[in-house]
Design a protein around this motif. Structure first.
Motif, mmCIF file in Angstrom:
data_model
loop_
_atom_site.group_PDB
_atom_site.id
_atom_site.type_symbol
_atom_site.label_atom_id
_atom_site.label_comp_id
_atom_site.label_asym_id
_atom_site.label_seq_id
_atom_site.Cartn_x
_atom_site.Cartn_y
_atom_site.Cartn_z
ATOM 1 N N THR A 64 -49.322 -75.919 145.847
ATOM 2 C CA THR A 64 -49.937 -76.988 145.050
ATOM 3 C C THR A 64 -49.122 -77.341 143.811
ATOM 4 O OG1 THR A 64 -51.883 -75.696 145.563
ATOM 5 C CG2 THR A 64 -52.259 -77.778 144.475
ATOM 6 N N TYR A 65 -48.567 -76.322 143.166
ATOM 7 C CA TYR A 65 -47.927 -76.602 141.875
ATOM 8 C C TYR A 65 -46.412 -76.679 141.941
ATOM 9 C CZ TYR A 65 -52.593 -75.790 140.248
ATOM 10 O OH TYR A 65 -53.943 -75.887 140.079
ATOM 11 N N LEU A 66 -45.822 -76.350 143.088
ATOM 12 C CA LEU A 66 -44.369 -76.412 143.173
ATOM 13 C C LEU A 66 -43.909 -77.355 144.284
ATOM 14 C CD1 LEU A 66 -42.197 -74.877 141.523
ATOM 15 C CD2 LEU A 66 -41.877 -73.445 143.522
ATOM 16 N N LEU A 67 -44.456 -77.178 145.483
ATOM 17 C CA LEU A 67 -43.957 -77.960 146.613
ATOM 18 C C LEU A 67 -44.440 -79.400 146.559
ATOM 19 C CD1 LEU A 67 -44.046 -75.569 149.692
ATOM 20 C CD2 LEU A 67 -42.303 -75.908 147.980
ATOM 21 N N ILE A 68 -45.720 -79.618 146.238
ATOM 22 C CA ILE A 68 -46.238 -80.992 146.233
ATOM 23 C C ILE A 68 -45.599 -81.836 145.123
ATOM 24 C CG2 ILE A 68 -48.307 -82.415 145.878
ATOM 25 C CD1 ILE A 68 -49.842 -80.535 147.593
ATOM 26 N N PRO A 69 -45.557 -81.352 143.876
ATOM 27 C CA PRO A 69 -44.958 -82.189 142.821
ATOM 28 C C PRO A 69 -43.496 -82.554 143.105
ATOM 29 C CG PRO A 69 -46.122 -80.352 141.850
ATOM 30 C CD PRO A 69 -46.108 -80.111 143.313
ATOM 31 N N PHE A 70 -42.760 -81.664 143.734
ATOM 32 C CA PHE A 70 -41.348 -81.956 144.002
ATOM 33 C C PHE A 70 -41.088 -82.491 145.409
ATOM 34 C CE2 PHE A 70 -41.225 -78.909 140.514
ATOM 35 C CZ PHE A 70 -40.395 -79.578 139.630
ATOM 36 N N GLU A 71 -42.182 -82.766 146.137
ATOM 37 C CA GLU A 71 -42.095 -83.288 147.507
ATOM 38 C C GLU A 71 -41.228 -82.412 148.401
ATOM 39 O OE1 GLU A 71 -40.906 -87.321 147.080
ATOM 40 O OE2 GLU A 71 -42.900 -87.961 146.465
ATOM 41 N N LEU A 72 -41.509 -81.126 148.372
ATOM 42 C CA LEU A 72 -40.724 -80.192 149.176
ATOM 43 C C LEU A 72 -41.576 -79.559 150.270
ATOM 44 C CD1 LEU A 72 -38.831 -78.350 146.309
ATOM 45 C CD2 LEU A 72 -37.806 -79.864 147.984
ATOM 46 N N GLU A 73 -42.576 -80.308 150.770
ATOM 47 C CA GLU A 73 -43.533 -79.703 151.706
ATOM 48 C C GLU A 73 -42.854 -79.115 152.939
ATOM 49 O OE1 GLU A 73 -44.049 -82.627 150.270
ATOM 50 O OE2 GLU A 73 -46.160 -82.979 149.817
ATOM 51 N N TYR A 74 -41.677 -79.638 153.285
ATOM 52 C CA TYR A 74 -41.032 -79.140 154.502
ATOM 53 C C TYR A 74 -40.528 -77.707 154.357
ATOM 54 C CZ TYR A 74 -36.890 -80.562 151.928
ATOM 55 O OH TYR A 74 -35.932 -80.700 150.962
ATOM 56 N N LEU A 75 -40.541 -77.193 153.127
ATOM 57 C CA LEU A 75 -40.126 -75.803 152.933
ATOM 58 C C LEU A 75 -41.273 -74.817 153.154
ATOM 59 C CD1 LEU A 75 -37.768 -75.940 149.836
ATOM 60 C CD2 LEU A 75 -37.175 -75.486 152.199
ATOM 61 N N GLN A 76 -42.434 -75.373 153.540
ATOM 62 C CA GLN A 76 -43.640 -74.558 153.645
ATOM 63 C C GLN A 76 -43.443 -73.274 154.448
ATOM 64 O OE1 GLN A 76 -46.885 -76.712 155.378
ATOM 65 N NE2 GLN A 76 -48.040 -74.863 155.771
ATOM 66 N N ILE A 77 -42.967 -73.403 155.698
ATOM 67 C CA ILE A 77 -42.862 -72.226 156.572
ATOM 68 C C ILE A 77 -41.926 -71.196 155.958
ATOM 69 C CG2 ILE A 77 -42.137 -71.440 158.836
ATOM 70 C CD1 ILE A 77 -42.806 -74.273 159.863
ATOM 71 N N LEU A 78 -40.767 -71.668 155.514
ATOM 72 C CA LEU A 78 -39.747 -70.772 154.974
ATOM 73 C C LEU A 78 -40.258 -70.033 153.743
ATOM 74 C CD1 LEU A 78 -36.833 -70.272 155.810
ATOM 75 C CD2 LEU A 78 -36.111 -71.895 154.096
ATOM 76 N N LEU A 79 -40.895 -70.779 152.828
ATOM 77 C CA LEU A 79 -41.366 -70.159 151.595
ATOM 78 C C LEU A 79 -42.528 -69.204 151.838
ATOM 79 C CD1 LEU A 79 -41.319 -72.656 148.622
ATOM 80 C CD2 LEU A 79 -40.329 -70.390 148.776
#
Lengths: 197, 218
Positions: A64-79
Protein backbone atom coordinates in the motif's frame (compact mmCIF):
# COMPACT_ATOMS: atom_id res chain seq x y z
CA UNK A 1 -19.85 -2.55 17.83
CA UNK A 2 -19.03 -2.40 14.14
CA UNK A 3 -15.57 -3.70 14.71
CA UNK A 4 -16.90 -6.60 16.75
CA UNK A 5 -19.24 -7.59 13.93
CA UNK A 6 -16.34 -7.31 11.51
CA UNK A 7 -14.15 -9.55 13.66
CA UNK A 8 -16.80 -12.23 14.10
CA UNK A 9 -17.75 -12.31 10.44
CA UNK A 10 -14.10 -12.39 9.39
CA UNK A 11 -13.57 -15.26 11.82
CA UNK A 12 -16.40 -17.30 10.32
CA UNK A 13 -15.33 -16.57 6.75
CA UNK A 14 -11.64 -17.24 7.24
CA UNK A 15 -11.90 -20.30 9.46
CA UNK A 16 -14.98 -22.07 8.15
CA UNK A 17 -16.57 -20.95 4.90
CA UNK A 18 -13.36 -20.00 3.11
CA UNK A 19 -10.97 -22.31 4.91
CA UNK A 20 -7.49 -22.00 3.45
CA UNK A 21 -7.09 -25.75 2.92
CA UNK A 22 -10.58 -26.84 1.95
CA UNK A 23 -11.80 -23.81 0.01
CA UNK A 24 -8.68 -22.22 -1.46
CA UNK A 25 -6.66 -25.46 -1.50
CA UNK A 26 -3.52 -23.64 -0.44
CA UNK A 27 -0.92 -25.24 1.80
CA UNK A 28 -1.62 -28.81 0.75
CA UNK A 29 2.01 -29.96 1.04
CA UNK A 30 2.31 -29.34 4.81
CA UNK A 31 -1.32 -30.39 5.23
CA UNK A 32 -0.47 -33.85 3.88
CA UNK A 33 3.15 -33.89 5.02
CA UNK A 34 3.01 -33.10 8.73
CA UNK A 35 -0.46 -34.32 9.64
CA UNK A 36 0.52 -37.83 10.70
CA UNK A 37 0.88 -36.97 14.39
CA UNK A 38 -1.17 -34.49 16.43
CA UNK A 39 1.88 -33.05 18.14
CA UNK A 40 3.71 -32.08 14.96
CA UNK A 41 0.44 -30.85 13.47
CA UNK A 42 -0.07 -28.41 16.33
CA UNK A 43 3.55 -27.21 16.15
CA UNK A 44 3.31 -26.61 12.42
CA UNK A 45 -0.09 -24.93 12.75
CA UNK A 46 1.10 -22.49 15.40
CA UNK A 47 4.21 -21.61 13.37
CA UNK A 48 2.06 -20.95 10.33
CA UNK A 49 -0.29 -18.68 12.31
CA UNK A 50 2.68 -16.63 13.45
CA UNK A 51 4.29 -16.36 10.01
CA UNK A 52 1.06 -15.77 8.06
CA UNK A 53 -0.03 -12.93 10.34
CA UNK A 54 3.29 -11.07 10.39
CA UNK A 55 4.07 -11.58 6.71
CA UNK A 56 0.60 -10.52 5.56
CA UNK A 57 0.77 -7.34 7.62
CA UNK A 58 4.25 -6.53 6.27
CA UNK A 59 3.21 -7.32 2.70
CA UNK A 60 0.12 -5.17 3.06
CA UNK A 61 2.12 -2.21 4.36
CA UNK A 62 4.76 -2.49 1.65
CA UNK A 63 2.18 -2.94 -1.09
CA UNK A 64 0.00 0.00 0.00
CA UNK A 65 2.67 2.50 0.92
CA UNK A 66 5.50 1.58 -1.43
CA UNK A 67 4.33 -0.30 -4.51
CA UNK A 68 1.10 1.60 -5.23
CA UNK A 69 2.50 5.16 -4.89
CA UNK A 70 5.42 4.32 -7.18
CA UNK A 71 3.33 2.18 -9.56
CA UNK A 72 5.49 -0.87 -9.02
CA UNK A 73 2.67 -3.41 -8.60
CA UNK A 74 4.39 -5.83 -10.95
CA UNK A 75 7.05 -6.42 -8.30
CA UNK A 76 4.41 -7.96 -6.05
CA UNK A 77 5.41 -11.63 -6.39
CA UNK A 78 9.13 -10.95 -6.13
CA UNK A 79 8.84 -8.67 -3.11
CA UNK A 80 6.33 -10.80 -1.23
CA UNK A 81 8.42 -13.94 -1.49
CA UNK A 82 11.46 -11.98 -0.37
CA UNK A 83 9.52 -10.61 2.61
CA UNK A 84 8.40 -14.08 3.61
CA UNK A 85 11.81 -15.69 3.17
CA UNK A 86 13.67 -13.00 5.10
CA UNK A 87 10.98 -12.87 7.79
CA UNK A 88 11.31 -16.59 8.37
CA UNK A 89 15.10 -16.28 8.59
CA UNK A 90 14.83 -13.35 11.01
CA UNK A 91 12.30 -15.17 13.16
CA UNK A 92 14.61 -18.15 13.36
CA UNK A 93 17.52 -16.02 14.57
CA UNK A 94 15.32 -14.02 16.92
CA UNK A 95 13.65 -17.04 18.48
CA UNK A 96 16.95 -18.87 18.92
CA UNK A 97 18.41 -15.89 20.77
CA UNK A 98 15.52 -14.63 22.89
CA UNK A 99 12.91 -17.39 23.26
CA UNK A 100 14.86 -20.64 23.08
CA UNK A 101 11.95 -22.60 24.55
CA UNK A 102 9.71 -21.55 21.67
CA UNK A 103 12.52 -22.21 19.19
CA UNK A 104 12.84 -25.76 20.47
CA UNK A 105 9.14 -26.31 19.90
CA UNK A 106 8.59 -24.56 16.57
CA UNK A 107 12.09 -24.11 15.16
CA UNK A 108 12.11 -27.21 13.02
CA UNK A 109 8.96 -26.13 11.21
CA UNK A 110 10.17 -22.65 10.37
CA UNK A 111 12.28 -23.44 7.26
CA UNK A 112 9.35 -25.42 5.84
CA UNK A 113 7.05 -22.44 6.08
CA UNK A 114 8.87 -20.42 3.40
CA UNK A 115 7.62 -22.65 0.60
CA UNK A 116 4.16 -23.01 2.12
CA UNK A 117 1.86 -21.52 -0.47
CA UNK A 118 -0.68 -20.65 2.24
CA UNK A 119 1.60 -17.84 3.37
CA UNK A 120 2.15 -16.28 -0.05
CA UNK A 121 -1.44 -17.02 -1.02
CA UNK A 122 -2.78 -15.08 1.96
CA UNK A 123 -0.42 -12.17 1.34
CA UNK A 124 -1.68 -12.04 -2.26
CA UNK A 125 -5.28 -12.37 -1.16
CA UNK A 126 -5.25 -9.46 1.28
CA UNK A 127 -4.00 -7.07 -1.39
CA UNK A 128 -6.32 -8.31 -4.14
CA UNK A 129 -9.33 -8.25 -1.83
CA UNK A 130 -8.64 -4.59 -1.07
CA UNK A 131 -8.85 -4.90 2.69
CA UNK A 132 -8.19 -2.07 5.10
CA UNK A 133 -5.42 -2.51 7.67
CA UNK A 134 -7.53 -3.85 10.57
CA UNK A 135 -9.25 -6.36 8.31
CA UNK A 136 -5.88 -7.55 7.07
CA UNK A 137 -4.67 -8.20 10.61
CA UNK A 138 -7.71 -10.25 11.60
CA UNK A 139 -8.16 -11.98 8.26
CA UNK A 140 -4.60 -13.28 8.15
CA UNK A 141 -4.72 -14.30 11.82
CA UNK A 142 -7.93 -16.26 11.31
CA UNK A 143 -6.72 -17.84 8.09
CA UNK A 144 -3.84 -19.21 10.17
CA UNK A 145 -6.33 -20.45 12.76
CA UNK A 146 -8.28 -22.19 9.98
CA UNK A 147 -5.09 -23.89 8.84
CA UNK A 148 -4.37 -25.06 12.39
CA UNK A 149 -7.92 -26.40 12.68
CA UNK A 150 -7.60 -28.33 9.41
CA UNK A 151 -4.24 -29.78 10.47
CA UNK A 152 -5.51 -30.88 13.89
CA UNK A 153 -8.65 -32.49 12.44
CA UNK A 154 -6.62 -34.25 9.78
CA UNK A 155 -3.98 -35.54 12.19
CA UNK A 156 -6.67 -36.92 14.47
CA UNK A 157 -8.20 -38.82 11.57
CA UNK A 158 -4.89 -40.07 10.22
CA UNK A 159 -3.78 -41.46 13.57
CA UNK A 160 -6.86 -43.68 13.50
CA UNK A 161 -6.57 -44.51 9.81
CA UNK A 162 -3.16 -46.07 10.31
CA UNK A 163 -4.75 -48.94 12.17
CA UNK A 164 -7.59 -49.38 9.67
CA UNK A 165 -7.66 -52.32 7.31
CA UNK A 166 -7.98 -50.91 3.80
CA UNK A 167 -7.21 -52.11 0.25
CA UNK A 168 -3.48 -52.07 -0.31
CA UNK A 169 -3.54 -49.51 -3.14
CA UNK A 170 -5.42 -47.03 -0.93
CA UNK A 171 -2.99 -47.31 1.97
CA UNK A 172 -1.36 -44.04 3.06
CA UNK A 173 -1.88 -40.96 0.96
CA UNK A 174 -4.95 -41.91 -1.14
CA UNK A 175 -6.89 -42.71 2.03
CA UNK A 176 -5.79 -39.46 3.65
CA UNK A 177 -6.94 -37.61 0.52
CA UNK A 178 -10.36 -39.25 0.69
CA UNK A 179 -10.68 -38.25 4.35
CA UNK A 180 -9.69 -34.71 3.35
CA UNK A 181 -12.29 -34.79 0.58
CA UNK A 182 -15.05 -35.73 2.99
CA UNK A 183 -13.93 -32.98 5.38
CA UNK A 184 -13.90 -30.50 2.50
CA UNK A 185 -17.49 -31.51 1.74
CA UNK A 186 -18.45 -30.79 5.34
CA UNK A 187 -16.73 -27.41 5.19
CA UNK A 188 -18.40 -26.52 1.89
CA UNK A 189 -21.71 -27.24 3.58
CA UNK A 190 -21.04 -24.26 5.81
CA UNK A 191 -20.69 -21.89 2.87
CA UNK A 192 -24.31 -20.80 3.08
CA UNK A 193 -23.63 -19.46 6.54
CA UNK A 194 -24.23 -15.72 6.75
CA UNK A 195 -25.01 -14.15 10.09
CA UNK A 196 -24.84 -10.48 9.29
CA UNK A 197 -25.65 -10.34 5.62
CA UNK B 1 20.16 -43.95 -22.90
CA UNK B 2 20.35 -41.31 -20.18
CA UNK B 3 17.90 -39.18 -22.14
CA UNK B 4 15.38 -42.00 -22.37
CA UNK B 5 15.69 -42.75 -18.66
CA UNK B 6 15.23 -39.10 -17.76
CA UNK B 7 12.09 -38.77 -19.83
CA UNK B 8 10.60 -41.97 -18.48
CA UNK B 9 11.43 -40.99 -14.92
CA UNK B 10 9.78 -37.58 -15.09
CA UNK B 11 6.60 -38.78 -16.73
CA UNK B 12 6.00 -42.28 -15.38
CA UNK B 13 8.17 -43.79 -12.67
CA UNK B 14 8.73 -40.58 -10.74
CA UNK B 15 5.63 -38.63 -11.72
CA UNK B 16 5.58 -35.33 -9.80
CA UNK B 17 1.91 -35.65 -8.90
CA UNK B 18 1.34 -39.33 -8.27
CA UNK B 19 4.72 -40.38 -6.86
CA UNK B 20 6.61 -37.31 -5.64
CA UNK B 21 3.36 -35.65 -4.46
CA UNK B 22 4.79 -32.18 -5.02
CA UNK B 23 3.00 -29.02 -6.04
CA UNK B 24 -0.40 -30.22 -4.97
CA UNK B 25 -2.14 -26.91 -4.36
CA UNK B 26 -2.88 -26.06 -8.01
CA UNK B 27 -3.53 -29.73 -8.73
CA UNK B 28 -6.48 -29.65 -6.37
CA UNK B 29 -7.52 -26.05 -6.81
CA UNK B 30 -7.55 -25.46 -10.52
CA UNK B 31 -8.43 -28.74 -12.22
CA UNK B 32 -12.18 -28.03 -12.25
CA UNK B 33 -12.06 -27.49 -16.01
CA UNK B 34 -9.72 -28.82 -18.66
CA UNK B 35 -8.86 -25.35 -19.93
CA UNK B 36 -7.77 -24.10 -16.53
CA UNK B 37 -5.76 -27.23 -15.83
CA UNK B 38 -4.03 -27.03 -19.21
CA UNK B 39 -3.03 -23.40 -18.96
CA UNK B 40 -1.80 -23.74 -15.41
CA UNK B 41 0.23 -26.77 -16.47
CA UNK B 42 1.74 -24.82 -19.36
CA UNK B 43 2.63 -21.90 -17.10
CA UNK B 44 4.26 -24.21 -14.58
CA UNK B 45 6.21 -25.97 -17.36
CA UNK B 46 7.43 -22.61 -18.61
CA UNK B 47 8.80 -21.66 -15.21
CA UNK B 48 10.16 -25.13 -14.50
CA UNK B 49 12.01 -25.57 -17.78
CA UNK B 50 13.53 -22.09 -17.80
CA UNK B 51 14.46 -22.12 -14.12
CA UNK B 52 16.11 -25.53 -14.50
CA UNK B 53 18.10 -24.23 -17.45
CA UNK B 54 19.16 -20.95 -15.84
CA UNK B 55 20.03 -22.54 -12.51
CA UNK B 56 22.20 -25.18 -14.15
CA UNK B 57 24.00 -22.40 -16.04
CA UNK B 58 24.71 -20.25 -12.98
CA UNK B 59 24.73 -23.02 -10.38
CA UNK B 60 28.50 -23.13 -10.06
CA UNK B 61 28.88 -19.38 -9.66
CA UNK B 62 26.42 -19.01 -6.77
CA UNK B 63 28.02 -19.53 -3.33
CA UNK B 64 26.61 -22.50 -1.51
CA UNK B 65 25.24 -20.58 1.46
CA UNK B 66 23.00 -18.22 -0.48
CA UNK B 67 21.90 -20.63 -3.18
CA UNK B 68 18.28 -21.07 -2.02
CA UNK B 69 17.49 -17.30 -1.94
CA UNK B 70 19.11 -16.98 -5.38
CA UNK B 71 17.00 -19.81 -6.78
CA UNK B 72 13.88 -18.22 -5.31
CA UNK B 73 14.66 -14.89 -6.96
CA UNK B 74 15.22 -16.57 -10.35
CA UNK B 75 11.96 -18.50 -10.01
CA UNK B 76 10.04 -15.43 -8.81
CA UNK B 77 11.25 -13.42 -11.81
CA UNK B 78 10.11 -16.13 -14.21
CA UNK B 79 6.77 -16.36 -12.41
CA UNK B 80 6.27 -12.61 -12.75
CA UNK B 81 7.02 -12.97 -16.46
CA UNK B 82 4.42 -15.69 -17.09
CA UNK B 83 1.95 -13.83 -14.86
CA UNK B 84 2.29 -10.77 -17.12
CA UNK B 85 2.05 -12.85 -20.31
CA UNK B 86 -1.13 -14.67 -19.29
CA UNK B 87 -2.68 -11.49 -17.90
CA UNK B 88 -2.07 -9.73 -21.21
CA UNK B 89 -2.91 -12.43 -23.73
CA UNK B 90 -5.47 -14.61 -21.93
CA UNK B 91 -7.38 -12.24 -19.64
CA UNK B 92 -10.41 -14.56 -19.44
CA UNK B 93 -8.30 -17.48 -18.22
CA UNK B 94 -6.34 -15.19 -15.91
CA UNK B 95 -9.38 -14.23 -13.84
CA UNK B 96 -9.80 -17.92 -12.98
CA UNK B 97 -6.25 -19.18 -12.53
CA UNK B 98 -4.47 -15.94 -11.64
CA UNK B 99 -4.24 -16.67 -7.94
CA UNK B 100 -2.51 -19.95 -8.70
CA UNK B 101 -0.15 -18.48 -11.26
CA UNK B 102 1.09 -16.04 -8.63
CA UNK B 103 2.02 -18.89 -6.32
CA UNK B 104 3.95 -20.93 -8.92
CA UNK B 105 6.97 -19.40 -7.22
CA UNK B 106 6.39 -21.53 -4.11
CA UNK B 107 5.47 -24.65 -6.08
CA UNK B 108 7.68 -27.25 -4.45
CA UNK B 109 8.44 -29.10 -7.71
CA UNK B 110 10.39 -26.21 -9.15
CA UNK B 111 12.63 -25.65 -6.14
CA UNK B 112 12.97 -29.41 -5.67
CA UNK B 113 14.18 -29.95 -9.25
CA UNK B 114 16.51 -26.96 -9.00
CA UNK B 115 18.08 -28.26 -5.82
CA UNK B 116 18.08 -31.97 -6.61
CA UNK B 117 18.91 -31.98 -10.30
CA UNK B 118 19.57 -28.72 -12.11
CA UNK B 119 22.27 -27.34 -9.82
CA UNK B 120 24.52 -30.37 -10.23
CA UNK B 121 23.95 -31.24 -13.89
CA UNK B 122 24.82 -29.85 -17.31
CA UNK B 123 22.40 -27.39 -18.92
CA UNK B 124 21.21 -29.79 -21.60
CA UNK B 125 20.30 -32.47 -19.06
CA UNK B 126 18.67 -29.88 -16.79
CA UNK B 127 16.61 -28.69 -19.74
CA UNK B 128 15.53 -32.25 -20.54
CA UNK B 129 14.71 -32.91 -16.90
CA UNK B 130 12.57 -29.77 -16.85
CA UNK B 131 10.73 -30.90 -19.98
CA UNK B 132 10.07 -34.41 -18.70
CA UNK B 133 9.02 -33.46 -15.17
CA UNK B 134 6.92 -30.64 -16.62
CA UNK B 135 5.29 -33.08 -19.02
CA UNK B 136 4.54 -35.45 -16.15
CA UNK B 137 2.97 -32.61 -14.20
CA UNK B 138 0.97 -31.42 -17.20
CA UNK B 139 -0.23 -34.96 -17.85
CA UNK B 140 -1.48 -35.33 -14.28
CA UNK B 141 -3.25 -31.97 -14.42
CA UNK B 142 -4.73 -32.85 -17.80
CA UNK B 143 -6.19 -36.18 -16.64
CA UNK B 144 -7.64 -34.62 -13.48
CA UNK B 145 -9.06 -31.67 -15.40
CA UNK B 146 -10.64 -33.92 -18.01
CA UNK B 147 -12.27 -36.25 -15.49
CA UNK B 148 -13.44 -33.51 -13.16
CA UNK B 149 -14.93 -31.36 -15.88
CA UNK B 150 -16.71 -34.34 -17.38
CA UNK B 151 -18.07 -35.64 -14.08
CA UNK B 152 -18.74 -32.21 -12.61
CA UNK B 153 -20.43 -30.54 -15.55
CA UNK B 154 -20.79 -33.14 -18.30
CA UNK B 155 -18.51 -31.11 -20.53
CA UNK B 156 -15.11 -31.52 -22.13
CA UNK B 157 -13.17 -28.29 -22.65
CA UNK B 158 -16.41 -26.30 -22.47
CA UNK B 159 -18.23 -28.41 -25.04
CA UNK B 160 -21.30 -30.24 -23.80
CA UNK B 161 -20.88 -33.88 -24.75
CA UNK B 162 -23.75 -35.40 -22.80
CA UNK B 163 -26.83 -33.15 -22.95
CA UNK B 164 -28.88 -35.28 -20.53
CA UNK B 165 -26.12 -35.34 -17.94
CA UNK B 166 -25.87 -32.11 -15.99
CA UNK B 167 -23.00 -33.24 -13.80
CA UNK B 168 -22.33 -34.20 -10.23
CA UNK B 169 -21.78 -30.91 -8.45
CA UNK B 170 -19.31 -32.34 -5.96
CA UNK B 171 -16.63 -32.88 -8.60
CA UNK B 172 -16.39 -29.23 -9.49
CA UNK B 173 -15.59 -28.12 -5.93
CA UNK B 174 -12.31 -28.84 -4.06
CA UNK B 175 -13.90 -31.76 -2.17
CA UNK B 176 -14.28 -33.63 -5.45
CA UNK B 177 -10.69 -32.84 -6.33
CA UNK B 178 -9.40 -34.54 -3.19
CA UNK B 179 -11.48 -37.65 -3.87
CA UNK B 180 -10.67 -37.79 -7.59
CA UNK B 181 -6.96 -37.48 -6.89
CA UNK B 182 -7.19 -40.21 -4.25
CA UNK B 183 -8.85 -42.57 -6.72
CA UNK B 184 -6.29 -41.83 -9.45
CA UNK B 185 -3.43 -42.35 -6.99
CA UNK B 186 -4.90 -45.66 -5.89
CA UNK B 187 -5.22 -46.80 -9.52
CA UNK B 188 -1.62 -45.75 -10.15
CA UNK B 189 -0.47 -47.69 -7.07
CA UNK B 190 -2.48 -50.74 -8.15
CA UNK B 191 -0.97 -50.82 -11.64
CA UNK B 192 2.50 -50.21 -10.25
CA UNK B 193 2.14 -53.07 -7.77
CA UNK B 194 0.89 -55.37 -10.55
CA UNK B 195 3.83 -54.57 -12.82
CA UNK B 196 6.33 -55.01 -10.00
CA UNK B 197 4.83 -58.37 -9.11
CA UNK B 198 5.05 -59.50 -12.73
CA UNK B 199 8.69 -58.44 -12.91
CA UNK B 200 9.43 -60.31 -9.68
CA UNK B 201 7.87 -63.50 -11.01
CA UNK B 202 9.76 -63.10 -14.27
CA UNK B 203 13.02 -62.66 -12.39
CA UNK B 204 12.32 -65.65 -10.17
CA UNK B 205 11.50 -67.79 -13.22
CA UNK B 206 14.68 -66.67 -14.99
CA UNK B 207 16.74 -67.48 -11.93
CA UNK B 208 15.15 -70.88 -11.66
CA UNK B 209 15.77 -71.58 -15.32
CA UNK B 210 19.39 -70.54 -14.95
CA UNK B 211 19.75 -72.75 -11.89
CA UNK B 212 18.31 -75.80 -13.59
CA UNK B 213 20.51 -75.15 -16.61
CA UNK B 214 23.54 -75.02 -14.36
CA UNK B 215 22.40 -78.10 -12.48
CA UNK B 216 21.96 -79.95 -15.76
CA UNK B 217 25.53 -79.12 -16.78
CA UNK B 218 26.97 -80.26 -13.50
Amino acid sequence: MDILVMIVSTFITAVFTENIVFYYTYGICPFLGVSQKSKTAIGMGLTVILVITISSILSYIIYTYLLIPFELEYLQILLFILIIASLVQLMEVFMKRFVPALYKGLGIYLPLVTTNCAVLGTANAVVTKGFIFVETVFYSLFIGVGFLLALILMSGIRERLEKADVPKSFKGLPLALIAAGIMAMAFSGLSGLNFFG
Amino acid sequence: MKAKNLILEGIVTNNPIFIMVLGMCPVLGITNTLNNAFWLGVSTCFVLILSNFIISLVGKIIPDKVRIPCYIIIIATLTTLIDMLIRKFLPGIYTQIGRFIQIIVVNCIILARAEAFAASNEPKWALLDGVSVGAGYLLGLFILGLLREFLGAGEIAGINVLPEFSGIQIFSIPAGAFIMLAILMAIYNYIKAKIEKKQKIKKALLRKAAQTAQGGKA
